[in-house]
Scaffold this active site. Structure first.
Site, PDB file in Angstrom:
ATOM      1  N   CYS A  40       5.249  -7.184   7.637  1.00 34.23           N
ATOM      2  CA  CYS A  40       6.247  -6.696   8.598  1.00 34.23           C
ATOM      3  C   CYS A  40       6.481  -7.770   9.653  1.00 34.23           C
ATOM      4  CB  CYS A  40       5.754  -5.417   9.271  1.00 34.23           C
ATOM      5  SG  CYS A  40       6.944  -4.741  10.461  1.00 34.23           S
TER       6      CYS A  40
ATOM      7  N   GLU B 224       0.827  -1.207   0.000  1.00 34.01           N
ATOM      8  CA  GLU B 224       0.000   0.000   0.000  1.00 34.01           C
ATOM      9  C   GLU B 224       0.857   1.251   0.000  1.00 34.01           C
ATOM     10  OE1 GLU B 224      -3.374  -1.844   2.934  1.00 34.01           O
ATOM     11  OE2 GLU B 224      -2.376   0.010   3.453  1.00 34.01           O
TER      12      GLU B 224
ATOM     13  N   CYS C 129      -1.436  -2.973  14.805  1.00 29.86           N
ATOM     14  CA  CYS C 129      -1.130  -2.645  13.408  1.00 29.86           C
ATOM     15  C   CYS C 129      -1.584  -3.766  12.471  1.00 29.86           C
ATOM     16  CB  CYS C 129       0.380  -2.433  13.283  1.00 29.86           C
ATOM     17  SG  CYS C 129       0.933  -2.235  11.585  1.00 29.86           S
TER      18      CYS C 129
ATOM     19  N   CYS D 133       3.462  -5.500  15.752  1.00 37.24           N
ATOM     20  CA  CYS D 133       2.823  -4.632  16.755  1.00 37.24           C
ATOM     21  C   CYS D 133       1.337  -4.992  16.820  1.00 37.24           C
ATOM     22  CB  CYS D 133       3.005  -3.165  16.391  1.00 37.24           C
ATOM     23  SG  CYS D 133       4.742  -2.695  16.266  1.00 37.24           S
TER      24      CYS D 133
ATOM     25  N   CYS E  61      -1.909   1.670   8.686  1.00 37.07           N
ATOM     26  CA  CYS E  61      -0.910   0.787   8.142  1.00 37.07           C
ATOM     27  C   CYS E  61      -1.479  -0.589   7.752  1.00 37.07           C
ATOM     28  CB  CYS E  61       0.089   0.658   9.276  1.00 37.07           C
ATOM     29  SG  CYS E  61       1.649   0.036   8.872  1.00 37.07           S
TER      30      CYS E  61
ATOM     31  N   GLU F 137       9.102  -2.333   8.272  1.00 37.62           N
ATOM     32  CA  GLU F 137      10.061  -1.627   9.126  1.00 37.62           C
ATOM     33  C   GLU F 137      11.274  -1.233   8.268  1.00 37.62           C
ATOM     34  OE1 GLU F 137      10.506  -0.151  12.087  1.00 37.62           O
ATOM     35  OE2 GLU F 137      12.532   0.150  11.323  1.00 37.62           O
TER      36      GLU F 137
ATOM     37  N   CYS G 143       3.209   8.486   1.362  1.00 31.82           N
ATOM     38  CA  CYS G 143       3.645   7.550   2.402  1.00 31.82           C
ATOM     39  C   CYS G 143       3.969   6.223   1.720  1.00 31.82           C
ATOM     40  CB  CYS G 143       2.511   7.390   3.413  1.00 31.82           C
ATOM     41  SG  CYS G 143       2.818   6.121   4.635  1.00 31.82           S
TER      42      CYS G 143
ATOM     43  N   HIS H 178       4.804   4.765  21.563  1.00 33.20           N
ATOM     44  CA  HIS H 178       3.520   4.174  21.973  1.00 33.20           C
ATOM     45  C   HIS H 178       3.412   3.745  23.435  1.00 33.20           C
ATOM     46  CE1 HIS H 178       2.760   4.428  17.761  1.00 33.20           C
ATOM     47  NE2 HIS H 178       3.413   3.359  17.423  1.00 33.20           N
TER      48      HIS H 178
ATOM     49  N   ASN I 235      -5.937   4.209  15.015  1.00 36.40           N
ATOM     50  CA  ASN I 235      -6.875   4.032  13.914  1.00 36.40           C
ATOM     51  C   ASN I 235      -7.824   2.866  14.212  1.00 36.40           C
ATOM     52  OD1 ASN I 235      -8.103   3.483  11.421  1.00 36.40           O
ATOM     53  ND2 ASN I 235      -6.392   4.458  10.378  1.00 36.40           N
TER      54      ASN I 235
ATOM     55  N   SER J 217       8.463   5.260  16.681  1.00 35.94           N
ATOM     56  CA  SER J 217       7.126   4.872  17.138  1.00 35.94           C
ATOM     57  C   SER J 217       7.240   4.357  18.562  1.00 35.94           C
ATOM     58  CB  SER J 217       6.567   3.784  16.216  1.00 35.94           C
ATOM     59  OG  SER J 217       6.515   4.277  14.902  1.00 35.94           O
TER      60      SER J 217
END
Ligand code: SAH
Ligand code: SF4
Length: 360
Positions: free
Chosen positions: A116, A96, A123, A120, A340, A167, A109, A223, A297, A221
């Site tokens: 990945c 994407e 995500c 996480c 993401c 990543e 982006c 968090h 999100n 990131s």
């Protein structure tokens, strides 16, 4: 990526492009003309490269390809300011990329991996697993895809953020080659300060970036402000805990004089209490940094319930009181699943259902 034996030209550095042109028996200056067509003319085919002799254009078309990415589906937000595209690669993988339009800025982006490996919890990409690294050309092609589209509207790509799937510091060489290609003043000519890399906290990558000659921005990131919570949300924290990560960030700001952005996705009831905000402020006290607060999100499900507004404001108030610079980022494209890896997850499930129509 190659299409059979044909190299994708965006995957070559300029020095490699020159060597390839010479290997075809052509003078080296042809490489400069090709670079101009690829990155300034935004040519989609060799036929468009009209400063090259027709016979050479035909030879090039037989010997190489221009872009490795093919759009499969796209989603545009109702306000028309955010567009997310699902791009297919020659091996059938999909990634994407997102275009975000702001006042006077057009930001792309890009993804750096198919999936990945970090996983996480909040995500969508992390939950989809890991397939492979992207090549430099596949990263560059994502930017060129939107650059061509914007050109038709009299606009240019002004910023690139490496915040899509994957990543970047686990694919350092290709990511760096892509940014160097985009920066080339005789090519796409994007200023280094207009590019930002986001990492989940791969310490060797941060150390390597600090030594690079280009002044590319860094986002980390975070968090969570402590290891117990961060181990859960961002599993790579077990390998590079805060006691290692934060000093690496400090060394980065000292070596470069550049501010770091810390990303903090606020997840309802998980990492959004005033006590955690105070802990975060203590962790970052005195650092050359900025905190980006992003209500998580909601499209991605899992542990990602966005914090309600009163939690967000209370969290922000604690940071303000402690003198930590911060911004509340409005979730761009929440309505088009611009988090993401989310379009890809949705497309995958709808391919299975045989009903992919994600254009709105
Ligand atoms: N792997 C890198 C870059 C890609 S992710 C990284 O983790 O930094 C880009 C950003 O999107 C990261 O800050 C990531 O934490 C954030 N992100 C991922 N899923 C999200 C979600 N559901 N809501 C809000 N931010 C999310
Ligand atoms: Fe990977 Fe970044 Fe998603 Fe974590 S947030 S799983 S590091 S892409």
């Amino acid at each position: 990526m190659n299409d059979g034996a044909r190299p994708a030209l965006t995957n070559l550095t300029f020095v490699e492009l020159q060597a390839w042109v010479v290997s075809l028996g052509e003078p080296a200056y042809r490489a400069q003309q090709i670079r101009q067509w690829l990155y300034q003319g935004l040519a989609q085919s060799f036929a468009e490269m009209t400063t090259l002799p027709l016979s050479l254009r035909q030879r090039l078309a037989e010997a190489a390809t221009i872009s490795a990415v093919q759009p499969q589906a796209s989603l545009v937000s109702p306000d028309g300011l955010t567009e997310k595209v699902l791009l297919a690669l020659p091996d059938g993988s999909t990634i994407e990329s997102v275009l975000m339009l702001y006042e006077g800025r057009q930001t792309v982006c890009v993804s750096t991996q198919v999936g990945c490996p970090i996983g996480c919890t909040f995500c969508a990409t992390g939950r989809s697993g890991y397939v492979r690294n992207l090549s430099a050309g596949e990263i560059v092609d994502q930017v060129l895809y939107f650059a061509r589209q914007l050109k038709g509207r009299g606009l240019q790509v002004t910023n690139v953020v490496v915040m899509g799937m994957g990543e970047p510091f686990l694919n350092y060489a290709a990511t760096w080659q892509a940014l160097t290609t985009l920066h080339d003043p005789k090519g796409f000519a994007l200023g280094a300060r207009h590019m930002t890399i986001s990492t989940a906290g791969i310490v060797p990558g941060i150390e390597r970036l600090a030594k690079e000659p280009l002044q590319v921005g860094l986002a980390v990131s975070l968090h969570a402000p402590n290891d117990a919570l961060r181990n859960q949300l961002v599993p790579i924290n077990r390998k590079y805990p805060l006691g290692t990560l934060i000093p690496a960030c400090q060394r980065y700001t000292e070596a470069t004089g550049r501010r770091i952005t810390f990303e903090y996705a606020l997840i309802n009831g998980v990492n959004d209490t005033p006590a955690l905000a105070r802990e975060l402020a203590k962790l970052l006290k005195g650092m050359l940094c900025h905190v980006n607060l992003i209500p998580c999100n909601p499209g991605s499900g899992g542990e990602c319930r966005p914090s309600p507004r009163q939690h967000v404001l209370a969290f922000q108030k604690q940071l303000k009181q402690a003198g930590i610079p911060n911004t509340l980022r409005v979730g761009r494209g929440i309505e088009i699943q611009a988090g993401c890896g989310e379009l890809r997850s949705r497309a995958a499930s709808e391919y299975v259902a045989g009903a992919l129509d994600v254009s709105v």
